[in-house]
Write a protein that holds these residues in place. Structure first.
Motif, mmCIF file in Angstrom:
data_model
loop_
_atom_site.group_PDB
_atom_site.id
_atom_site.type_symbol
_atom_site.label_atom_id
_atom_site.label_comp_id
_atom_site.label_asym_id
_atom_site.label_seq_id
_atom_site.Cartn_x
_atom_site.Cartn_y
_atom_site.Cartn_z
ATOM 1 N N PHE A 118 1.824 -6.181 -12.027
ATOM 2 C CA PHE A 118 1.589 -7.140 -10.937
ATOM 3 C C PHE A 118 0.779 -6.552 -9.773
ATOM 4 C CE2 PHE A 118 2.853 -9.084 -6.902
ATOM 5 C CZ PHE A 118 2.441 -10.378 -7.116
ATOM 6 N N PRO A 119 1.176 -5.381 -9.219
ATOM 7 C CA PRO A 119 0.357 -4.833 -8.125
ATOM 8 C C PRO A 119 -1.066 -4.502 -8.570
ATOM 9 C CG PRO A 119 2.207 -3.360 -8.637
ATOM 10 C CD PRO A 119 2.378 -4.573 -9.464
ATOM 11 N N LEU A 120 -1.231 -4.141 -9.856
ATOM 12 C CA LEU A 120 -2.578 -3.848 -10.370
ATOM 13 C C LEU A 120 -3.395 -5.137 -10.474
ATOM 14 C CD1 LEU A 120 -1.537 -1.419 -13.272
ATOM 15 C CD2 LEU A 120 -2.295 -0.780 -10.986
ATOM 16 N N ASP A 121 -2.720 -6.217 -10.912
ATOM 17 C CA ASP A 121 -3.386 -7.533 -10.986
ATOM 18 C C ASP A 121 -3.873 -7.959 -9.600
ATOM 19 O OD1 ASP A 121 -2.987 -8.025 -13.679
ATOM 20 O OD2 ASP A 121 -1.015 -8.906 -13.378
ATOM 21 N N MET A 122 -3.031 -7.705 -8.599
ATOM 22 C CA MET A 122 -3.336 -8.180 -7.250
ATOM 23 C C MET A 122 -4.435 -7.368 -6.567
ATOM 24 S SD MET A 122 -1.507 -10.828 -6.769
ATOM 25 C CE MET A 122 -1.599 -11.236 -5.059
ATOM 26 N N PHE A 123 -4.433 -6.070 -6.812
ATOM 27 C CA PHE A 123 -5.295 -5.221 -5.976
ATOM 28 C C PHE A 123 -6.347 -4.417 -6.710
ATOM 29 C CE2 PHE A 123 -1.201 -5.488 -3.620
ATOM 30 C CZ PHE A 123 -1.661 -6.314 -2.611
ATOM 31 N N THR A 124 -6.395 -4.519 -8.031
ATOM 32 C CA THR A 124 -7.418 -3.741 -8.731
ATOM 33 C C THR A 124 -8.207 -4.660 -9.666
ATOM 34 O OG1 THR A 124 -6.099 -3.188 -10.687
ATOM 35 C CG2 THR A 124 -5.858 -1.727 -8.771
#
Lengths: 247, 250
Positions: free
Chosen positions: B101-107
């Motif tokens: 999820f954090p990778l989807d959002m910020f990368t």
């Protein structure tokens, strides 16, 4: 009391400002938005159709029974039923139904995320939780609710037709004549405008009450009830205001 | 390094934190300890920005967190990972989706890169074959480890754990403690752990800040905590019959 009310309204406006900020990533936003469209639309379709069918049936039967007079033309039944269904019953009653159905779901979903610290987790990650969780729901409900309202109108009119056909209280020809008599597209525009406003109120108020929960399961239940009560009250007040403005 | 300078926090009229001054060092496991209601969680929430202190500063390698412009605050938040007391995994997502999820959002990483990263993070916490499971299908200890894996996803410089051992059996608690130490040393993170678990205090605390009624009452390490002369600290550490017996042997 008044101070409390103003403070809550202020919090609501601040919340709206957070909700209507740019999503962190548009692709993720669209994914969530499509999911909400599906969950809200398909999930509520059956109950809306059943209630509308029954509502249309009853309103037609009631109208037919009330105006049994040789002085009033028979097509009046169809005309009154259509006007009541299109202009008032479907937009308002279905919106109130959706407050109970979708609104409580939204409060429970966001509230349980708050209680289990999932919203805090989003915030720590740097995601704006209000925008990420609420904006897709608000925009989905503004699209879904008018669509449901159109289905509701169709099913309610069909319910009326079915009642006339089954009971024979008036002829189906007269009923259809009344349904089409003096039809104005503006009435539908008015109904859909009301539904959009009510959808906005329902989704934002329900989300607001879920988002600001402090505590546990008990508060979640209270918030859900408060969300429904406040949304319903605001919808009824706005109904009067919009009717005054648009008609 | 994280520096906490004169941090005070109020809820209404009530003062929860009283001018806290402490430091959390890089590459070390830094503990915040204290009794329930002492203000540990409030201090941690001030550190990660979930609360804003009314007075004082929180400095991340010299950057004053609460006064940073929003875009810089966002960049700093991407350097943080946090494991919450109840794990706070997103129930509607699978474990792999939680981690990515954090990778989807910020990368802008590709699906295969994100999948590889999720597997790497799960490997770090010794979790296998859980990618497609939902949080509700995992045990408490597995949820904690999955939450640690999610916190590791963006390769954080600062890791926060809020009572990581609560609700876990002693054996699983030990595993979590070992994991926290391993991750801190392997990835050279500044790790802050909020706990009142005595075993964690003794075994993993490289620096320890003891909070008592919202005040920093003592600061030291696991080497000298058992032999301290501080009365409030001793009342906390030696509260249980087992630890009272331990004290007699010291």
């Amino acid at each position: 009391m008044l101070r409390q009310l103003l403070a809550t309204f202020g919090e609501y406006l601040i919340f709206l400002r957070q909700v209507f900020s740019k999503p962190a990533k548009w692709s993720m936003f669209f994914k969530k938005w499509l999911f909400e469209l599906d969950a809200m639309g398909i999930g509520s379709m059956l109950i809306v159709c059943i209630v509308s069918l029954a509502m249309g049936s009853v309103i037609t039967l009631q109208t037919a029974l009330q105006i049994e007079s040789g002085w009033i033309p028979a097509w009046t039944v169809g005309f009154v039923a259509r006007t009541s269904i299109v202009m008032e019953l479907c937009p308002t009653i279905i919106s109130l139904l959706l407050v109970g159905n979708l609104g409580s779901r939204i409060t429970a979903e966001i509230g349980s995320m708050r209680v289990t610290e999932q919203i805090d987790a989003l915030e720590v990650m740097g995601v704006n939780p209000a925008s990420h969780l609420v904006l897709p729901k608000v925009l989905a409900s503004i699209i879904v609710n008018p669509v449901l309202c159109i289905f509701s109108i169709a099913f309610a009119l069909f319910g009326g037709f079915l009642t006339v056909w089954l009971t024979g209280c008036i002829s189906t020809y007269n009923f259809m004549d009344g349904l089409t008599y003096c039809f104005r597209v503006y009435d539908v525009v008015y109904a859909l405008t009301k539904t959009c406003v009510f959808a906005f109120v329902m989704s934002t108020v329900a989300s607001f009450y879920g988002y600001r929960i402090e505590g546990g399961a008990l508060e979640l239940g209270k918030a859900s009830t408060q969300g429904i009560v406040v949304s319903s009250f605001v919808i009824l007040v706005l109904n009067v205001v919009i009717t005054n403005i648009m008609l | 390094m994280i520096e906490v300078n004169n941090v005070s926090k109020y809820f209404g009229e009530k003062q929860i934190l009283h001018s806290i001054n402490t430091q959390f060092e890089e590459g070390k496991v830094n503990l915040i300890i204290g009794r329930s209601g002492s203000g540990k969680t409030v201090l941690m929430k001030c550190l990660v920005g979930l609360h804003s202190p009314e007075e004082g500063k929180v400095l991340y390698s010299g950057r004053e967190f609460h006064n940073l412009p929003e875009n810089e605050k966002l960049l700093l938040r991407k350097e943080m990972g946090m494991v919450f007391q109840g794990s706070a995994l997103f129930d509607s997502m699978t474990i792999e989706e939680n981690i990515t999820f954090p990778l989807d959002m910020f990368t802008e990483q590709s699906e295969s890169e994100k999948h590889d990263r999720a597997n790497f993070c799960l490997e770090c916490v010794d979790l296998e074959n859980v990618n497609k499971l939902y949080p509700a299908e995992l045990s408490g200890g597995m949820k904690k480890r999955a939450a640690i894996a999610r916190a590791l996803a963006c390769n954080p410089k600062y890791l926060f754990f809020d009572e990581p051992n609560s609700g876990l059996d002693p054996k699983t608690s030990l595993l979590i403690d070992e994991l926290i130490t391993k991750i801190t040393h392997d990835f050279n993170t500044t790790t802050v752990v909020n706990t009142h678990d005595l075993n964690s205090i003794i075994t993993i605390g490289e620096t320890i800040s003891f909070i008592y009624q919202g005040h920093l009452a003592w600061r030291g390490s696991s080497d000298n905590i058992l032999t301290s002369d501080d009365q409030t600290l001793n009342d906390f550490i030696y509260a249980q019959p087992l630890t009272q017996r331990l004290r007699k042997t010291l």
